[in-house]
Design a protein around this motif. Structure first.
Motif, PDB file in Angstrom:
ATOM      1  N   ALA A 271       0.826  -1.199   0.000  1.00  0.00           N
ATOM      2  CA  ALA A 271       0.000   0.000   0.000  1.00  0.00           C
ATOM      3  C   ALA A 271       0.863   1.252   0.000  1.00  0.00           C
ATOM      4  N   CYS A 272       1.919   1.238   0.790  1.00  0.00           N
ATOM      5  CA  CYS A 272       2.816   2.402   0.834  1.00  0.00           C
ATOM      6  C   CYS A 272       3.466   2.639  -0.529  1.00  0.00           C
ATOM      7  N   GLY A 273       3.751   1.545  -1.250  1.00  0.00           N
ATOM      8  CA  GLY A 273       4.320   1.703  -2.583  1.00  0.00           C
ATOM      9  C   GLY A 273       3.388   2.470  -3.504  1.00  0.00           C
ATOM     10  N   TYR A 274       2.101   2.135  -3.466  1.00  0.00           N
ATOM     11  CA  TYR A 274       1.146   2.843  -4.324  1.00  0.00           C
ATOM     12  C   TYR A 274       0.954   4.289  -3.872  1.00  0.00           C
ATOM     13  N   VAL A 275       0.970   4.513  -2.564  1.00  0.00           N
ATOM     14  CA  VAL A 275       0.822   5.888  -2.076  1.00  0.00           C
ATOM     15  C   VAL A 275       2.002   6.727  -2.535  1.00  0.00           C
ATOM     16  N   ARG A 276       3.208   6.193  -2.394  1.00  0.00           N
ATOM     17  CA  ARG A 276       4.398   6.953  -2.799  1.00  0.00           C
ATOM     18  C   ARG A 276       4.431   7.157  -4.317  1.00  0.00           C
ATOM     19  N   LEU A 277       3.951   6.182  -5.073  1.00  0.00           N
ATOM     20  CA  LEU A 277       3.853   6.373  -6.519  1.00  0.00           C
ATOM     21  C   LEU A 277       2.919   7.547  -6.816  1.00  0.00           C
ATOM     22  N   ARG A 291      12.296  15.732  -6.235  1.00  0.00           N
ATOM     23  CA  ARG A 291      11.550  15.078  -5.156  1.00  0.00           C
ATOM     24  C   ARG A 291      10.764  13.897  -5.709  1.00  0.00           C
ATOM     25  N   ALA A 292      10.281  14.020  -6.935  1.00  0.00           N
ATOM     26  CA  ALA A 292       9.529  12.919  -7.538  1.00  0.00           C
ATOM     27  C   ALA A 292      10.407  11.680  -7.691  1.00  0.00           C
ATOM     28  N   ALA A 299       9.102   4.192  -3.417  1.00  0.00           N
ATOM     29  CA  ALA A 299       7.935   3.401  -3.825  1.00  0.00           C
ATOM     30  C   ALA A 299       8.380   2.045  -4.361  1.00  0.00           C
ATOM     31  N   GLU A 300       9.425   2.040  -5.213  1.00  0.00           N
ATOM     32  CA  GLU A 300       9.900   0.771  -5.765  1.00  0.00           C
ATOM     33  C   GLU A 300      10.482  -0.121  -4.680  1.00  0.00           C
ATOM     34  N   ALA A 301      11.106   0.481  -3.680  1.00  0.00           N
ATOM     35  CA  ALA A 301      11.612  -0.314  -2.551  1.00  0.00           C
ATOM     36  C   ALA A 301      10.459  -0.952  -1.791  1.00  0.00           C
TER      37      ALA A 301
END
Length: 631
Positions: A271-277, A291-292, A299-301
């Motif tokens: 879920a955190c990966g999708y949020v960071r994406l 920053r992106a 996100a990839e991590a």
């Protein structure tokens, strides 16, 4: 960047109830306890992680009475609704359970609904949308037979989400609103509040930002939603998407930051990966490419840590955009090429409208002006297609709502007639001294009801006319044009007479809007529509099927005669005097002509060939007529 549909879909799957099969606890012979636990699981789900799911399954299993086949089947159906990574194994399990239930002489509607929904939840990961839709249709049909308003509301909500993900926004909203009606009847607060999110998400994907925000914020105000991590997460994510889509970047960051805090608190890396994406997309849109890139790496991590596949094409787009805006063109171009190639193959105009402008700017910097112009042309076409689809979905929603209103009117008329019939029977059975009084009252009621019915019929006719007419030009709208075109096509097939179709487009209409404003553009559409209608023959029809697009239907007309009619239309529009609208304003039209052929499967095929001829007319310089036969 968060304008995607699938972007939300993958994360929704991560937030769907997760369970793992647990060793059965000793059963207790208390049907009421199981029924209460089952109702809670139906209403609230069974956890947000495999660990929570395993505990929920074990807790439900512990309430299962011994030697109770019906409740055992319902338990297995509920446990099947689990989002596991081994989707094939769980589809096989659902198929086995479903086949066994359907083979029974008296299948349980509740179990059938849950098992069909279980299959659909896994099929959505990669199956054709039509197959998924049929599975959800079966789930809804079974839920309707169960007479359980909560189950029906849940199945309608699930089907609504599937329609939304496949771009069928009108169907999605209709299902979501129907689910709200069913859940309102149940009085279950959490189920009602959770469905508000479904309605809000559907409105967001249709492009109705204000209504989407209203429903999503309303869901967050409910304490039942705020007390549940996955429900709060869903609302925050879609508000973040919404604010990014509407350029409210600070608000988007705030919502996604709250969502990130939630997923970190629950150790949900996927879920955190999708949020960071999503956050990386906001940074790109708001002019912060460095920053992106940093956010994208995290996100990839997260995806790597969780084992979730993520959204590799969307990652490529965000990274390509960020690198391009940092001037690292050699690194950015292959990433943007990959994104464009993938979404071209998928026919995803919405994603292409995000990727093509960035690649066009990069190609221009590299001195590849022709390729840059080609990308910009593709962007205009993709953006127009996306807008057209959304507009068609809004029209479809209005049509469905009109049909629903008509059905309500018919039901009201039937109820009024039934009430009158019962009153007449009561009058006949009444004592003789009240007989004449009852007859008089019945007559009066007939007069009143007749007046109501007459008014309602007149209203229905007016609404039907509105549903067939384009409100700006007064011409036939897309729906009515398609209907008349299909009828003319069938008649031509039946009689063997010719039938031709004109595809008409106002040249450089965007320049009219940009130069003179949309009010002048609307007047131009009206004048062109009237001129075309005036020029056509009595049995012909002109309809507005898009922004500046019109279609002409010419029954019993050969191709040569259709070209002559088209030429009169072109000349008539070219000679229009629009000085009273804007001094010096002149407009022209391009027309494609196609006649019905034996190989044409339906009216849409003839219109498509006329549209192709229209495009050749535009490519040939505009203000001309091109026939499909001679182009």
């Amino acid at each position: 960047m968060l304008r995607s549909f699938r972007h939300g879909s993958a994360l929704c799957l991560l937030l769907v109830t997760s369970v793992a099969w647990a060793s059965p606890a000793p059963p207790v012979a208390d049907p009421a306890a199981f029924d209460a636990a089952f109702a809670t699981a139906l209403r609230e789900g069974m956890g947000t992680s495999p660990e929570e799911g395993a505990a929920a399954v074990a807790a439900l299993r512990a309430t299962l009475p011994a030697n109770d086949p019906l409740r055992l089947r319902r338990f297995e159906a509920m446990a099947c609704r689990a989002a596991q990574r081994d989707g094939k194994a769980y589809i096989a399990n659902a198929d086995t359970l479903l086949a066994a239930e359907q083979a029974r002489s008296a299948p349980d509607a509740t179990s059938l609904a849950l098992l069909h929904a279980c299959r659909a939840a896994y099929l959505v990961l990669g199956t054709d949308a039509t197959v998924v839709e049929r599975a959800y249709d079966a789930a809804v049909e079974a839920a309707q037979r169960s007479n359980d308003s909560v189950l029906l509301g849940r199945m309608l909500s699930l089907r609504s989400n599937a329609h939304s993900l496949s771009g069928e926004f009108a169907k999605s909203l209709i299902d979501a609103l129907a689910a709200q009606d069913a859940l309102d009847d149940s009085g279950e607060r959490f189920a009602i509040a959770a469905n508000l999110q479904i309605v809000g998400i559907a409105y967001r994907r249709m492009g109705e930002a204000a209504r989407a925000e209203e429903y999503l914020l309303r869901s967050l105000e409910d304490e039942e939603i705020r007390s549940r991590y996955n429900s709060t997460m869903t609302a925050l994510l879609h508000l973040g998407y919404l604010y990014d889509e509407t350029g409210r970047y600070d608000e988007a960051r705030r919502m996604l930051a709250d969502a990130l805090e939630l997923c970190q608190g629950h150790d949900n890396h996927a879920a955190c990966g999708y949020v960071r994406l999503g956050l990386a997309g906001v940074e790109v849109d708001d002019g912060a490419p460095r920053r992106a890139l940093a956010t994208l790496e995290r996100a990839e991590a997260d995806f790597a840590e969780s084992g979730a596949p993520g959204e590799p094409t969307l990652v490529a787009l965000v990274r390509g955009q960020a690198l391009a805006r940092l001037g690292r063109d050699a690194e950015a171009l292959p990433l943007l090429d990959r994104a464009v190639a993938t979404w071209t193959t998928e026919g995803n105009d919405r994603y292409l409208a995000l990727a093509l402008p960035e690649r066009a700017r990069l190609l221009e910097r590299l001195g590849r002006e022709a390729d840059a112009i080609a990308d910009l042309r593709r962007f205009i076409e993709a953006h127009a297609n996306d807008d057209r689809i959304r507009a068609e979905q809004r029209t479809e929603l209005m049509r469905e709502q009109f049909d629903a209103s008509r059905r309500e009117l018919e039901n009201a008329e039937l109820k009024a007639r039934e009430a009158l019939r019962l009153q007449e029977i009561e009058g006949l059975n009444a004592a003789r001294r009240w007989q004449w009084t009852a007859i008089a009252l019945g007559g009066l009621l007939m007069v009143v009801l007749s007046g109501v019915v007459v008014r309602q019929i007149a209203k229905a006719r007016r609404l039907r006319l509105l549903a067939m007419t384009d409100p700006l030009t007064g011409l036939a709208n897309r729906r009515h044009t398609d209907y008349r075109g299909n009828e003319a096509f069938k008649m031509a097939r039946l009689t063997g007479r010719p039938f031709c179709v004109l595809a008409i487009d106002i040249d450089h209409f965007k320049a009219v809007n940009d130069t003179h404003g949309h009010a002048v553009g609307d007047t131009v559409l009206q004048r062109v529509g009237r001129e075309c209608q005036r020029t056509l023959r009595q049995n012909d029809l002109i309809g507005r099927i898009g922004g500046e697009e019109f279609a002409g239907l010419l029954p019993v007309t050969a191709e040569q005669a259709a070209r002559q009619v088209a030429e009169r239309l072109r000349a008539g529009v070219e000679s229009l005097d629009l000085d009273d609208v804007a001094l010096g304003l002149r407009v022209t039209i391009s027309i494609g002509v196609a006649r019905m052929r034996e190989a044409d499967p339906d009216f849409a095929g003839v219109l498509a060939r006329a549209d192709a001829a229209l495009h050749r007319a535009k490519q040939g310089g505009r203000n001309r007529v091109v026939s499909d036969e001679t182009a």
